[in-house]
Structures are given as C-alpha cells and as structure tokens.
Design a protein around this motif. Structure first.
Motif, PDB file in Angstrom:
ATOM      1  N   THR A  34      -7.305  10.762  -5.471  1.00 30.51           N
ATOM      2  CA  THR A  34      -6.322  10.014  -4.671  1.00 30.51           C
ATOM      3  C   THR A  34      -4.972  10.723  -4.608  1.00 30.51           C
ATOM      4  O   THR A  34      -4.034  10.198  -4.005  1.00 30.51           O
ATOM      5  CB  THR A  34      -6.130   8.584  -5.224  1.00 30.51           C
ATOM      6  OG1 THR A  34      -5.695   8.651  -6.594  1.00 30.51           O
ATOM      7  CG2 THR A  34      -7.426   7.784  -5.138  1.00 30.51           C
ATOM      8  N   VAL A  35      -4.884  11.910  -5.180  1.00 37.58           N
ATOM      9  CA  VAL A  35      -3.658  12.704  -5.049  1.00 37.58           C
ATOM     10  C   VAL A  35      -3.336  12.967  -3.582  1.00 37.58           C
ATOM     11  O   VAL A  35      -2.158  13.175  -3.224  1.00 37.58           O
ATOM     12  CB  VAL A  35      -3.795  14.041  -5.826  1.00 37.58           C
ATOM     13  CG1 VAL A  35      -4.861  14.936  -5.211  1.00 37.58           C
ATOM     14  CG2 VAL A  35      -2.464  14.767  -5.901  1.00 37.58           C
ATOM     15  N   PHE A  36      -4.336  12.952  -2.704  1.00 41.61           N
ATOM     16  CA  PHE A  36      -4.075  13.179  -1.279  1.00 41.61           C
ATOM     17  C   PHE A  36      -3.096  12.148  -0.721  1.00 41.61           C
ATOM     18  O   PHE A  36      -2.418  12.389   0.288  1.00 41.61           O
ATOM     19  CB  PHE A  36      -5.388  13.158  -0.493  1.00 41.61           C
ATOM     20  CG  PHE A  36      -5.902  11.775  -0.159  1.00 41.61           C
ATOM     21  CD1 PHE A  36      -5.591  11.173   1.056  1.00 41.61           C
ATOM     22  CD2 PHE A  36      -6.702  11.079  -1.048  1.00 41.61           C
ATOM     23  CE1 PHE A  36      -6.058   9.904   1.370  1.00 41.61           C
ATOM     24  CE2 PHE A  36      -7.180   9.819  -0.750  1.00 41.61           C
ATOM     25  CZ  PHE A  36      -6.851   9.222   0.472  1.00 41.61           C
ATOM     26  N   CYS A  37      -3.009  10.994  -1.397  1.00 44.16           N
ATOM     27  CA  CYS A  37      -2.115   9.941  -0.928  1.00 44.16           C
ATOM     28  C   CYS A  37      -0.646  10.360  -0.997  1.00 44.16           C
ATOM     29  O   CYS A  37       0.181   9.862  -0.227  1.00 44.16           O
ATOM     30  CB  CYS A  37      -2.328   8.677  -1.751  1.00 44.16           C
ATOM     31  SG  CYS A  37      -3.991   7.976  -1.603  1.00 44.16           S
ATOM     32  N   ILE A  38      -0.318  11.273  -1.925  1.00 45.89           N
ATOM     33  CA  ILE A  38       1.084  11.712  -2.038  1.00 45.89           C
ATOM     34  C   ILE A  38       1.531  12.378  -0.742  1.00 45.89           C
ATOM     35  O   ILE A  38       2.608  12.092  -0.213  1.00 45.89           O
ATOM     36  CB  ILE A  38       1.266  12.655  -3.240  1.00 45.89           C
ATOM     37  CG1 ILE A  38       0.954  11.928  -4.548  1.00 45.89           C
ATOM     38  CG2 ILE A  38       2.703  13.203  -3.270  1.00 45.89           C
ATOM     39  CD1 ILE A  38       1.058  12.812  -5.787  1.00 45.89           C
ATOM     40  N   THR A  39       0.698  13.291  -0.218  1.00 47.82           N
ATOM     41  CA  THR A  39       1.081  13.978   1.020  1.00 47.82           C
ATOM     42  C   THR A  39       1.069  13.017   2.204  1.00 47.82           C
ATOM     43  O   THR A  39       1.884  13.153   3.124  1.00 47.82           O
ATOM     44  CB  THR A  39       0.153  15.169   1.297  1.00 47.82           C
ATOM     45  OG1 THR A  39      -1.214  14.735   1.282  1.00 47.82           O
ATOM     46  CG2 THR A  39       0.319  16.242   0.243  1.00 47.82           C
ATOM     47  N   LYS A  40       0.157  12.049   2.194  1.00 49.51           N
ATOM     48  CA  LYS A  40       0.133  11.053   3.268  1.00 49.51           C
ATOM     49  C   LYS A  40       1.402  10.197   3.237  1.00 49.51           C
ATOM     50  O   LYS A  40       2.004   9.917   4.281  1.00 49.51           O
ATOM     51  CB  LYS A  40      -1.097  10.162   3.126  1.00 49.51           C
ATOM     52  CG  LYS A  40      -2.428  10.867   3.359  1.00 49.51           C
ATOM     53  CD  LYS A  40      -2.600  11.282   4.802  1.00 49.51           C
ATOM     54  CE  LYS A  40      -3.993  11.812   5.063  1.00 49.51           C
ATOM     55  NZ  LYS A  40      -4.177  12.224   6.489  1.00 49.51           N
ATOM     56  N   ILE A  41       1.798   9.778   2.059  1.00 50.43           N
ATOM     57  CA  ILE A  41       3.024   8.981   1.914  1.00 50.43           C
ATOM     58  C   ILE A  41       4.241   9.818   2.286  1.00 50.43           C
ATOM     59  O   ILE A  41       5.164   9.345   2.971  1.00 50.43           O
ATOM     60  CB  ILE A  41       3.138   8.447   0.472  1.00 50.43           C
ATOM     61  CG1 ILE A  41       2.053   7.383   0.222  1.00 50.43           C
ATOM     62  CG2 ILE A  41       4.528   7.879   0.198  1.00 50.43           C
ATOM     63  CD1 ILE A  41       1.849   7.020  -1.233  1.00 50.43           C
ATOM     64  N   ASN A  42       4.245  11.086   1.872  1.00 48.14           N
ATOM     65  CA  ASN A  42       5.370  11.967   2.207  1.00 48.14           C
ATOM     66  C   ASN A  42       5.477  12.184   3.710  1.00 48.14           C
ATOM     67  O   ASN A  42       6.580  12.293   4.243  1.00 48.14           O
ATOM     68  CB  ASN A  42       5.210  13.312   1.490  1.00 48.14           C
ATOM     69  CG  ASN A  42       6.363  14.243   1.753  1.00 48.14           C
ATOM     70  OD1 ASN A  42       7.509  13.941   1.453  1.00 48.14           O
ATOM     71  ND2 ASN A  42       6.059  15.384   2.367  1.00 48.14           N
ATOM     72  N   SER A  43       4.342  12.250   4.402  1.00 48.62           N
ATOM     73  CA  SER A  43       4.384  12.450   5.850  1.00 48.62           C
ATOM     74  C   SER A  43       5.021  11.254   6.556  1.00 48.62           C
ATOM     75  O   SER A  43       5.573  11.384   7.654  1.00 48.62           O
ATOM     76  CB  SER A  43       2.963  12.690   6.390  1.00 48.62           C
ATOM     77  OG  SER A  43       2.170  11.535   6.249  1.00 48.62           O
TER      78      SER A  43
END
Length: 332
Positions: free
Chosen positions: A257-266
């Motif tokens: 779920t680390v991918f969520c960091i870049t999604k939130i940052n976007s």
C-alpha cells in the motif's frame, strides 16, 4: 532501445542486490558482514538522488566494480573488495537507469526486478564482475543528458517522513529476513530462498491492482495496521521457519500500500518526483543502518523485525496525522 536497457538494468538491480546477500551467505560470512553487503548496495543507490554523476564517473564506477568483484571472487577473504565492489555496482546501475527514458509502468519495472531476484542465486561476484564490464560498455555507448556531476537538494516535507519511515520499516529487516528464509529451507538452497523472496514481492507488487477505488488514506492505514501485526507475529515466532515464510509473503499485502503515498501526493502536490525518490533512498540507507545497529546491540534478528513492525505502525500514525491536517485545510 532505451526501454530495453532500462528493463535490463531493472533486472540486473534485483539480481545483484539479492545475489550479493546470497553470495555472502554462501561464503559463510558473519551475519553483520552479510547485512553489510546490503548496506553497500543501498549506499550506491544514493546515485542519482541525491548524488548525480556524469558519464566519466559512471564508467569509472562500472570498471571499479568489475575489478573489485573480480578480486573478491579470487580472494573471498578480503571483505573490503566485496563491500566496495557491490557499492560501485549499484552506483553504475542506478546512474545508467537514471538517463534512460523510463516510459515504463511501475508493475513492469517491479516485474523485471522480480525476475532479477529469481536470477540472484546465479549472480555471485564473478557474474557481477562480468555484468559490470557490460555496464561500462553501455555507459560509453548511450547518449548522456548532462556532463557535470551534481548534488541534488530535494525538499523534505511531512509526507516525506511518511515515505522515509515506511522505507525504514522494510530495510531494517528485509536483508535479515533473507537469512531467516535460508534457515527455513532444510537444504539451505539459495534457489528456494530466491523463490520465497519473490513470493513476498509478488504480493507487494500485486496488491495495488486490487485496490482500485480512490480511498488511498484508508488503504494505507489499513494496510500498515495489518503489516505491523504480521511483523509483530513474525518477530514473536522467529524460530518457526514455515510460519516466517508465510508471514513474509503476507507482508507484501500491507507493505504494497506504499503506492498510496504517491497517489495522495498527486492530489496535494506537496512533493516533486525527485523529492519522493530522495525520501525513498534516504529511508533505504537509514533502515539498513538502524537494523544493523539494533542487531549489534541485541544480537537477535527478532529485534530488527520488531523495529520493522514499530516503524510500519509509526508510518500509519504519521499518515493519519497528515490526513487529519489535510481535512482541516480543505474545510477552511
């Protein structure tokens, strides 16, 4: 051509990173020295962010890696050759990857890294030395986008710390878990270790494809809660080899779920891509160092897994705090 080189380098990065650890285990090195090879590789990964190097330095790094790893093959008792060789190998790989046009999805990149992990049992010092010579040829042949070395100074914001702590969770125990996987295989087969290691990366890579709705805060918080519980159970049952293997595979479901960091940052545009990569790279090094220091103090692998579980929980709490802050900003 750029795409093919980039994917080859992604494969090679996985093969060399895991291959170096397995090679050190097969040499019978002490546990601290084995993990030191992982640290060497991560120090090399500080290129190209925050340290960007030019063609000449990349060529020198590749040539140096070839010489040092060749010497390590013939003089395995000289640890300095092995440590420096893997560090320079990482420098050359990452410098070359950075100048390729990486119009490649994350899943494809990780898939080639996974293929590299499968090749890792066959990638000892001699094979890595040969690969380093090939890197030198590539460095001499490909177009270069800049001629000067440079120190990059990215921003570090609150969301950066979520990424840094997440990466600390993984790298504080990931190289130690390779030793646990080795111990879980009765024959001590590096091939089986590679397979078990890959299974953890398959869950890590695959989970994002099942979490499609835009509930990234919820995914990250739930994933890291699950992850911390799995790691605490692993630390508690550290001598149960089959269970450790199963739990390692399960960690990917939460860690992915680390991918969520870049999604939130976007969504909030707090960090540039370079800022995110910097946070990842610093977290890698800090994680390995903290894991090594804790092992040095306790002489137990379980302590590093407890550290990983605690770090996963801390990343969850930091993300919860970030969510609360963003909710307040949006309601103003």
């Amino acid at each position: 051509m750029n795409r093919a080189i980039f994917l080859f380098l992604s494969l090679l990065s996985g093969a060399v990173e895991l291959g170096g650890i397995l090679y050190a285990i097969e040499l019978g090195l002490g546990l601290f020295a084995i993990i030191g090879i992982g640290l060497a590789y991560q120090l090399g990964n500080l290129v190209p962010n925050p340290i960007r190097i030019n063609r000449a330095l990349t060529l020198l790094s590749a040539a140096g890696a070839a010489v040092l790893l060749g010497l390590a093959h013939y003089q395995p008792d000289t640890y300095a050759y092995l440590f420096a060789g893997y560090a320079l190998m990482a420098v050359a790989i990452q410098s070359l990857r950075s100048i390729q046009k990486e119009n490649v999805g994350t899943t494809i990149k990780r898939s080639f890294r996974i293929l590299g992990f499968l090749a890792a049992p066959f990638t000892g010092a001699a094979v890595s030395a040969g690969a380093a010579l090939l890197l030198a040829v590539i460095a001499a042949a490909v177009p270069w986008t800049f001629e000067r070395a440079k120190l990059i100074r990215p921003k570090v914001r609150f969301l950066s710390w979520v990424m840094i702590i997440h990466q600390i969770h993984y790298f504080s125990y990931a190289y130690f878990v390779i030793i646990l996987l080795w111990q879980a295989v009765p024959s001590g087969s590096s091939i089986w270790v590679g397979i078990f290691f890959v299974l953890g990366w398959i869950t890590y890579t695959g989970i994002s494809h099942f979490l499609r709705a835009e509930r990234y805060f919820r995914y990250f918080l739930g994933g890291h809660l699950f992850l911390s519980l799995v790691l605490l159970l692993m630390a508690w049952q550290i001598d149960n080899g089959p269970l450790v293997v199963a739990l390692w595979i399960a960690t990917g479901l939460g860690g992915g779920t680390v991918f969520c960091i870049t999604k939130i940052n976007s969504r909030y545009q707090e960090l540039s891509k370079q800022d995110v990569v910097f946070s990842e790279n610093i977290g890698h090094v800090l994680g390995v160092v903290l894991g090594m220091l804790l092992y040095l103090a306790t002489q137990t692998i379980s302590s590093t897994v407890y550290l990983a579980g605690g770090s996963a929980a801390l990343a969850m709490l930091l993300m919860a705090a970030y969510k609360r802050t963003m909710n307040k900003v949006e309601t103003v």
